[in-house]
Every structure is written in C-alpha cells, then in structure tokens.
Scaffold this active site. Structure first.
Site, PDB file in Angstrom:
ATOM      1  N   ILE A 177     -12.490   2.655  14.665  1.00 39.82           N
ATOM      2  CA  ILE A 177     -13.573   3.185  15.501  1.00 39.82           C
ATOM      3  C   ILE A 177     -14.730   2.190  15.556  1.00 39.82           C
ATOM      4  CG2 ILE A 177     -15.281   5.037  15.713  1.00 39.82           C
ATOM      5  CD1 ILE A 177     -13.229   6.932  14.389  1.00 39.82           C
ATOM      6  N   GLY A 178     -15.116   1.690  14.400  1.00 41.41           N
ATOM      7  CA  GLY A 178     -16.250   0.759  14.341  1.00 41.41           C
ATOM      8  C   GLY A 178     -16.024  -0.487  15.183  1.00 41.41           C
ATOM      9  N   ARG A 190      -2.604  -2.016  -3.469  1.00 41.82           N
ATOM     10  CA  ARG A 190      -3.813  -1.231  -3.271  1.00 41.82           C
ATOM     11  C   ARG A 190      -3.734  -0.010  -4.187  1.00 41.82           C
ATOM     12  NH1 ARG A 190      -5.185   2.941   1.409  1.00 41.82           N
ATOM     13  NH2 ARG A 190      -7.315   3.348   0.796  1.00 41.82           N
ATOM     14  N   ASN A 206       0.882  -1.172   0.000  1.00 42.53           N
ATOM     15  CA  ASN A 206       0.000   0.000   0.000  1.00 42.53           C
ATOM     16  C   ASN A 206       0.921   1.224   0.000  1.00 42.53           C
ATOM     17  OD1 ASN A 206      -1.783   2.039   0.461  1.00 42.53           O
ATOM     18  ND2 ASN A 206      -2.729   1.125   2.285  1.00 42.53           N
ATOM     19  N   LYS A 219       3.066   0.836   3.259  1.00 45.39           N
ATOM     20  CA  LYS A 219       2.703  -0.240   4.183  1.00 45.39           C
ATOM     21  C   LYS A 219       2.834  -1.548   3.419  1.00 45.39           C
ATOM     22  CE  LYS A 219      -0.746   2.408   6.729  1.00 45.39           C
ATOM     23  NZ  LYS A 219      -2.158   2.738   6.711  1.00 45.39           N
ATOM     24  N   ASN A 236     -13.926  -0.725  17.843  1.00 44.28           N
ATOM     25  CA  ASN A 236     -13.518  -0.508  19.241  1.00 44.28           C
ATOM     26  C   ASN A 236     -14.302   0.531  20.030  1.00 44.28           C
ATOM     27  OD1 ASN A 236     -11.011  -2.206  19.283  1.00 44.28           O
ATOM     28  ND2 ASN A 236     -10.501  -0.830  17.590  1.00 44.28           N
ATOM     29  N   GLU A 259      -8.271  -5.683   5.008  1.00 40.67           N
ATOM     30  CA  GLU A 259      -8.130  -5.297   3.601  1.00 40.67           C
ATOM     31  C   GLU A 259      -6.936  -5.988   2.953  1.00 40.67           C
ATOM     32  OE1 GLU A 259      -9.081  -0.741   3.171  1.00 40.67           O
ATOM     33  OE2 GLU A 259      -8.506  -1.177   5.211  1.00 40.67           O
ATOM     34  N   ARG A 299     -11.284  15.155   8.116  1.00 41.11           N
ATOM     35  CA  ARG A 299     -12.047  15.610   6.938  1.00 41.11           C
ATOM     36  C   ARG A 299     -13.450  16.027   7.342  1.00 41.11           C
ATOM     37  NH1 ARG A 299     -10.900  10.336   3.407  1.00 41.11           N
ATOM     38  NH2 ARG A 299      -8.972   9.950   4.543  1.00 41.11           N
ATOM     39  N   LEU A 308     -15.282   2.806   9.781  1.00 40.63           N
ATOM     40  CA  LEU A 308     -14.958   4.010  10.558  1.00 40.63           C
ATOM     41  C   LEU A 308     -13.520   3.943  11.040  1.00 40.63           C
ATOM     42  CD1 LEU A 308     -18.230   3.965  12.733  1.00 40.63           C
ATOM     43  CD2 LEU A 308     -17.875   5.088  10.518  1.00 40.63           C
ATOM     44  N   GLY A 309     -12.613   4.547  10.287  1.00 40.31           N
ATOM     45  CA  GLY A 309     -11.202   4.644  10.695  1.00 40.31           C
ATOM     46  C   GLY A 309     -10.846   6.111  10.717  1.00 40.31           C
ATOM     47  N   ARG A 364     -10.174   7.685  20.223  1.00 35.37           N
ATOM     48  CA  ARG A 364      -9.904   7.163  21.575  1.00 35.37           C
ATOM     49  C   ARG A 364      -9.580   8.309  22.524  1.00 35.37           C
ATOM     50  NH1 ARG A 364      -5.909   2.248  21.607  1.00 35.37           N
ATOM     51  NH2 ARG A 364      -5.559   3.348  19.682  1.00 35.37           N
ATOM     52  N   HIS A 416     -13.021   2.771   0.010  1.00 40.52           N
ATOM     53  CA  HIS A 416     -13.031   1.713   1.045  1.00 40.52           C
ATOM     54  C   HIS A 416     -13.686   0.432   0.536  1.00 40.52           C
ATOM     55  CE1 HIS A 416     -12.941   4.985   4.411  1.00 40.52           C
ATOM     56  NE2 HIS A 416     -11.726   4.509   4.223  1.00 40.52           N
ATOM     57  N   GLY A 463     -10.335   7.682   7.902  1.00 37.98           N
ATOM     58  CA  GLY A 463     -11.359   7.997   6.903  1.00 37.98           C
ATOM     59  C   GLY A 463     -12.591   7.169   7.239  1.00 37.98           C
TER      60      GLY A 463
HETATM   61  P1  ADP Z   1      -6.911   3.993   9.381  1.00 38.00           P
HETATM   62  O1  ADP Z   1      -8.094   4.547   8.672  1.00 38.00           O
HETATM   63  O2  ADP Z   1      -5.736   4.907   9.396  1.00 38.00           O
HETATM   64  O3  ADP Z   1      -6.580   2.544   9.015  1.00 38.00           O
HETATM   65  P2  ADP Z   1      -7.950   2.833  11.843  1.00 38.00           P
HETATM   66  O4  ADP Z   1      -8.923   1.948  11.143  1.00 38.00           O
HETATM   67  O5  ADP Z   1      -6.815   2.189  12.566  1.00 38.00           O
HETATM   68  O6  ADP Z   1      -7.367   3.960  10.907  1.00 38.00           O
HETATM   69  O7  ADP Z   1      -8.799   3.702  12.877  1.00 38.00           O
HETATM   70  C1  ADP Z   1      -8.202   4.717  13.621  1.00 38.00           C
HETATM   71  C2  ADP Z   1      -9.261   5.277  14.567  1.00 38.00           C
HETATM   72  O8  ADP Z   1      -9.724   4.226  15.417  1.00 38.00           O
HETATM   73  C3  ADP Z   1      -8.730   6.372  15.468  1.00 38.00           C
HETATM   74  O9  ADP Z   1      -9.674   7.424  15.582  1.00 38.00           O
HETATM   75  C4  ADP Z   1      -8.598   5.661  16.804  1.00 38.00           C
HETATM   76  O10 ADP Z   1      -8.715   6.524  17.898  1.00 38.00           O
HETATM   77  C5  ADP Z   1      -9.784   4.724  16.744  1.00 38.00           C
HETATM   78  N1  ADP Z   1      -9.652   3.681  17.754  1.00 38.00           N
HETATM   79  C6  ADP Z   1      -8.756   2.672  17.786  1.00 38.00           C
HETATM   80  N2  ADP Z   1      -8.897   1.967  18.936  1.00 38.00           N
HETATM   81  C7  ADP Z   1      -9.895   2.559  19.641  1.00 38.00           C
HETATM   82  C8  ADP Z   1     -10.525   2.314  20.919  1.00 38.00           C
HETATM   83  N3  ADP Z   1     -10.134   1.320  21.687  1.00 38.00           N
HETATM   84  N4  ADP Z   1     -11.523   3.134  21.289  1.00 38.00           N
HETATM   85  C9  ADP Z   1     -11.925   4.154  20.512  1.00 38.00           C
HETATM   86  N5  ADP Z   1     -11.381   4.439  19.325  1.00 38.00           N
HETATM   87  C10 ADP Z   1     -10.378   3.662  18.885  1.00 38.00           C
END
Ligand code: ADP
Length: 394
Positions: free
Chosen positions: A329-330, A88, A9, A16, A332, A382, A238, A206-207, A282, A177, A209
C-alpha cells in the site's frame, strides 16, 4: 550455488523462499509453497524470471522443502553448497536484539517465545529444524521481526497493566516488521546522505499487516504494534487498536468465546470488516473511485488512523528528517499517501501531486513538495535484508 544465500519464511500453511548471490539485492530464485497439508498443495518457482509449478498433494513443511531441494538439485544448485540459510522468525521476545547464528540455544530461545506468537513461531521453527536435519553443515541464521524494536524504552513498551504481568509473563509491547523498517531506514540514510546513527524518521510499512515506527538516531523508540501484531493501525483484516472493553461486549452480543472474538479481530475486521467487501486496498480504491461509499469510508478510517498514529509517534522525536512509506500500500496507493499527508501539515509535510502520482519513481523516491520535509516512497526488501544479515554473520 557457492556464495548464495537461501531465505526461508515459513508460515503455518505456506513457505516463501528466495535466493540471492552476494552481488545483487535482487533474488535470482523466488517462490512459494502454499496450502500445505491440503490435497491441492502446490509449490511455485520463479528462477531468473522463468516460472514453473508443481503439485505436491498433502505435502507438509518437510515435503515442501524436499520439493524445493529437488528443484535446486535439478538446476545444479545443490543445497549443501549454500553459504547460509536465513530464516524469518516472527517473535524473538526480549532475548534476541539482533540476528543470530542458529544453534541449540537459539532454537531453545525461539521455542521459549512460542507463547508470545503461538501461530508463527512454531511454523518458523519447523522450517529451521527441517532444514537443519536435511543440511546440518550449512550455517543457518534467525532474523527476528521484533529485534529492531528492542531499543524501545520501558515507557514505550510497558502497558498500563499490573506490573506482575510483565514480570511473570513478559506482557509488553514488542513491535513487528522490524526487518522491513530497518531496511527502509538504511535506504533513507543513503537517499538523504546522512549516517543511519544520525537519522530520525517515521516509517510506515503498509501491507496486509501495517505498522509505523518512530526512529531516533537510527533506533526504534516507539512503534504501533504491541505484544502481538494486532495492536495499532487498521490493517487488511485486523482491527488495530480498539477499546479493550469491546472483547466482552462483542462476546456477549454475538455469543462468541474469547477465542472467537480474537479471531474476529484478526480475520474479519480492518478494511475487510469496514467495507464488507475486501481486505485489498487496490480493490477498495477502485470501488471508491466508482462511487462505492462504504469502500471510501473504509479507506478514510484507514488513513485517519494512520495519520493520527504518525502524529503520536512524532512526539517521541525531537526532529524529523523524513516520512517513509513502504509495503504494497505504501509503495503503490497514491490515494492513501495523499489523504495521510494532507493531515500532516503540522509536522511540516506536504505532497508534490505529480511525484505522488508516479509513486516517486521519477523523483528519486521523494514525493514531497519544495519546502516540505522529504516524504520517501521506498520499496521494501525484507528478503535481501535477511540475506545480508546472514552474510554479515557468517
Ligand atoms: P504483505 O503484507 O502480504 O506482504 P503487500 O506488502 O504485498 O502485502 O501489500 C498488499 C497490499 O498492497 C494490498 O492491500 C494491495 O491491495 C495493496 N496494493 C498493491 N498494489 C497496489 C496498488 N497498485 N494500488 C493500491 N494498493 C495496492
């Protein structure tokens, strides 16, 4: 490394990478080269859980890939013994509706999409051309973020703009995505014991992006991201959807060029802009718990806009088998899922608080209360999706 697949990637200043055998969806090698071009450029490796890193001062993409190849050689994993290399690629325009074995025509097609993703596609191409030059005999595959959404009907992908902009410049909604959404949809089909071709779900990735998609009978029929990954949900930095009139207003008020306004919308907005603190969910969740009202407000906006988007996406479906949460985010952020699902009662969704609390891990990923439609927390993968597409194509 026979039968192994390397996944790349390549971003503007990072690469990556991960490597898989056919036998497992867990990478045996993963890592990241970052700050490429800078004095403090570094490449980090994790090989079967053993971590190491190497300074690669001023290395560019080729330098980083040379360091990766040297590492593979040192560990008896020569690159020319790979089954395939998967890349990717962010934008495939209207040309690419699925993954492609890379040849000169595919490279020309990816180059033709550069105007649609000027930051991403050139970096993706750099990874492809560098590795093609280094190991010309290893098959390489391009996996596009946009491909899954090529099933969107015109009513969902056209903007209310002069049609000539679509005809002459391919201005339309593409969605992103796709690799992640497709992976979790396939996992949901396994979980619900239903063929993908009969599955209708809404998936929220939900990351940093964020995007959501409506999937009808296994196909993407509407999604929140558009021509670029700036449209749609509120994200880490964003803005997501805003009034298009704001470009001129913000430019006038702050004395900014159009480029600078675009930068503000991409890099200084979203959770970061709203909270004036962090783009990291987080951190914001911890701050909100500690009583920080602005962090709590940023999360409220994020969740409200997501729930509203899910409601809109549902209108493309005639039935919903499940709602899926994925991405950092989704997977965790319990608080986010709780707030979003609290708004979705009308669609038949209700959380089981205990299951939500443990991210679904003790409930086969399903965090729904009894009587609710399934709400699935599915970790995305992915990289494995790219590797398995490679294996499928070769
Ligand atoms: P990317 O899109 O860069 O791959 P990720 O899918 O790793 O990013 O998501 C990053 C987001 O996930 C950040 O906002 C991070 O704070 C959130 N996140 C990761 N772990 C937790 C957690 N335990 N609780 C809340 N948010 C989390």
């Amino acid at each position: 490394m026979k039968q192994a697949v390397l996944v790349i990637n390549s971003g503007s200043s990072t690469i990556k990478f991960s490597a898989f055998t056919q036998q497992s969806d867990q990478a045996f090698l993963s890592g990241l080269a970052e700050r490429l071009g800078a004095q403090d450029a570094v490449i980090r490796f994790s090989l079967q859980g053993i971590k190491s890193e190497q300074a690669i001062p001023l290395a560019d993409h080729e330098g980083a890939l040379q360091a990766l190849i040297a590492f593979l050689n040192q560990h008896d994993l020569p690159l020319d013994s790979l089954s395939a290399i998967g890349h990717r690629v962010v934008h495939g325009g209207e040309q690419f509706t699925g993954s492609q074995l890379i040849d000169d025509a595919v490279i020309a097609g990816i180059s033709a999409c550069v105007p649609l993703a000027p930051l991403h596609n050139p970096a993706n191409l750099l990874g492809i051309t560098t590795l093609r030059a280094l190991v010309p005999d290893v098959p390489q595959v391009a996996v596009f973020d946009t491909a899954f959404h090529q099933t969107l009907p015109p009513k969902a992908y056209l903007y209310g703009l002069p049609f000539s902009l679509y005809r002459d410049f391919a201005v339309r909604r593409y969605g992103f995505h796709g690799t992640s959404h497709l992976y979790v949809v396939q996992q949901a089909a396994l979980c619900l014991n239903k063929p993908v071709s009969e599955l209708s779900v809404i998936s929220a990735h939900l990351g940093n992006g964020c995007s959501a998609v409506a999937v009808k009978n296994g196909e993407s029929v509407d999604t929140t991201m558009g021509m670029t990954p700036l449209e749609g949900l509120v994200m880490g930095t964003r803005s997501g959807d805003i009034d298009p009139g704001l470009h001129q207003f913000i430019g006038d008020k702050l004395g900014l060029s159009l480029d600078a306004v675009t930068n503000l919308l991409n890099k200084q907005s979203g959770l970061l802009g709203l909270s004036e603190m962090s783009n990291d969910m987080r951190t914001l969740a911890n701050e909100a718990d500690a009583g920080n009202a602005q962090a709590a407000l940023a999360i409220e906006v994020f969740c409200f806009r997501l729930a509203r988007a899910i409601g809109g996406l549902a209108m493309s479906l005639t039935s919903i088998d499940a709602l899926i949460f994925t991405g950092g985010i989704g997977e965790n952020a319990r608080n986010v899922r709780e707030k979003v699902v609290a708004q979705l009662g009308l669609l038949g969704f209700q959380l089981l608080p205990d299951a939500n609390e443990n991210n679904g891990v003790l409930h086969d990923g399903n965090i729904a209360a009894s009587g609710s439609k399934p709400i699935l927390v599915i970790p995305t993968n992915e990289e494995w999706m790219i590797a398995s597409d490679c294996l499928g194509l070769i």
